[in-house]
Write a protein that holds these residues in place. Sequence first.
Motif, PDB file in Angstrom:
ATOM      1  N   GLU A   1      39.701  48.761  40.305  1.00 41.01           N
ATOM      2  CA  GLU A   1      39.842  48.720  38.851  1.00 41.01           C
ATOM      3  C   GLU A   1      41.314  48.948  38.502  1.00 41.01           C
ATOM      4  OE1 GLU A   1      36.350  50.613  36.593  1.00 41.01           O
ATOM      5  OE2 GLU A   1      36.353  51.701  38.508  1.00 41.01           O
TER       6      GLU A   1
ATOM      7  N   ARG B   1      44.047  49.095  35.346  1.00 41.13           N
ATOM      8  CA  ARG B   1      44.153  49.224  33.900  1.00 41.13           C
ATOM      9  C   ARG B   1      45.609  49.434  33.497  1.00 41.13           C
ATOM     10  NH1 ARG B   1      40.039  47.444  34.570  1.00 41.13           N
ATOM     11  NH2 ARG B   1      37.935  48.127  33.967  1.00 41.13           N
ATOM     12  N   ASP B   2      46.117  48.531  32.670  1.00 36.93           N
ATOM     13  CA  ASP B   2      47.457  48.641  32.087  1.00 36.93           C
ATOM     14  C   ASP B   2      48.532  48.836  33.162  1.00 36.93           C
ATOM     15  OD1 ASP B   2      49.047  48.496  29.810  1.00 36.93           O
ATOM     16  OD2 ASP B   2      49.171  50.669  29.619  1.00 36.93           O
TER      17      ASP B   2
ATOM     18  N   SER C   1      45.397  44.200  33.237  1.00 34.74           N
ATOM     19  CA  SER C   1      44.147  44.876  33.577  1.00 34.74           C
ATOM     20  C   SER C   1      43.153  43.874  34.140  1.00 34.74           C
ATOM     21  CB  SER C   1      43.536  45.544  32.333  1.00 34.74           C
ATOM     22  OG  SER C   1      44.406  46.496  31.771  1.00 34.74           O
TER      23      SER C   1
END
Length: 580
Positions: free
Chosen positions: A282, A284-285, A311
């Motif tokens: 995962e 994210r950003d 992301s």
Amino acid sequence: MTADPILTVENLTITVDEGAHRRALVEDLSFSLAKAETLCIAGESGSGKSLTSLAIMGLLPKPGPVVAGGTIRLGSDDLTAMSEREMRRVRGDRIAMIFQEPMTSLNPVLTVGRQLTEAIEAHREVGAGEARRLALEALGAVRIPEAERRMRQYPHELSGGMRQRVMIAMALALEPDVLIADEPTTALDVTIQAQVLGLLKEIQGARGTALILITHDMGVVAEMADRVVVLRKGRQVEEGAVAPLFARPAHDYTKALLAAVPRMGTGGSDAPDAATATPVAEIRDLTVRFPLKGGLFGRAVAEVHAVAGISFDIAANRTLSLVGESGCGKSTTAKAIAGLVSYGGHLSVAGRPAEGLSTADRKALRRDVQMIFQDPFASLDPRMRVGDLVAEPLAIHGIGSATERRERVATLFERVGLEADAMRRYPHQFSGGQRQRICIARALALRPKLIIADESVSALDVSVQKRVLDLLKELQSEFGIAYLFISHDMAVVENISDRVAVMYLGQIIETGTRAQVFGNPRHSYTRRLIEAVPVPDPARRRSSFPRLVGEIPSAVRQPNDPPPRLALVDAGDGHLVAAE
């Protein structure tokens, strides 16, 4: 052909000494080339394509292979009978060559202008001012913007596509009769490749230059060739006009080459749970910035926003492909996930956050993420046996006894299609495809959750590429591995991916399933990437190519100046697209 050929190769044989014996590397090769004609010489690595071109140019390495028989005639002149001094007058003036890697062909300590003017002055009795004018004219012919400024720059200051244009300008500055292009677009993005091929076509039409194009890309052959010579292990197995050869190949080897070419539209349907399966990784950003320092005290004067807040998720047993042109941030993203560069944002693998870890936890995390790099030879220590190279990650992480490690390595070798006996050999004793299989075995040694394949098949022949891609699919199905597949080859991406993310200047501008991105591309940049892919069918040869323009916009920003963030809008069923 009605007109007399410009170049004639008859019964060319190139041999090399092997102890008391001589081995033929090219044997009894014959072809001719007419004015304004494009002849493609196609075949896998080791087939003798580049050796043939070097023999024509009189550039065979010494000591090494030699022309043992046959003739090479440029007009009425026999090149094989010329002295080195005579050949120097021919090279560049009447026959020129563009090599595969421009950075190894251009002198890194001389400006572009100096190298161009030196080539002109070596063959023309002109002054410095006239040589400079001709150099600027050559740069203009290949549509390099701001030619005056480029003349003052060094090769490392130009992009790969721009360097290749400089090589073309240098080759064409003296308007040779014959131009040999040896894999001139292999290392280029599909968009730059299309532009370079279009440029060669345009210049050929304007000047009547005869072109020999050496390539293993049958899509490029279909796009460019008038006639094709197919080589296999130094022997000519087939020759003919491009359309009938593609429509009705006579030799099994030609049929196999054409069957191995990845084709757009053959990727199949999406996996039903590709978007909803449990994520292995995962992101994210994710942000990666590199400072540009300058001034007396070496302070940061600007920043390169290599990755600017992206992301995505990668699910188990699924492949997410990152695509885009060089410099868009694909490889930097991969290095951040692998822990090889510092980053901002959040990253987790197998549910374990990657931030704030102890040394032991970071080492454990890296067991779950392995990489397969573009150049397998550079990835393998030439001083170590390949069995030890595959066992090395197991030893680093203290997994198993020496006997257990040997047994696991032997099993891995067999699984990637290599004999266990090969464990005792060194990297240089294997072909490029075999070395890449060794790199895959090494990546599998720790049984990772995620494998990052960074341009892992871009340097391979199409037949070897197909076998490696099929192997990756088999291993994914067997072990449930998640892949992050990084490539600029849209045809390969369309055939291996479950989901696709298109990057531009460090940001994702479109993402969705394979069918969404390739079946209904919504962003103009994505459409441009897809349209640039050469189709391996002469009947579908494009009538025009994209025009060469300058380099892609810069990702350089002032320190602490954030780039504009692109908002992705859902176009339906999770197909996300940035506004234009």
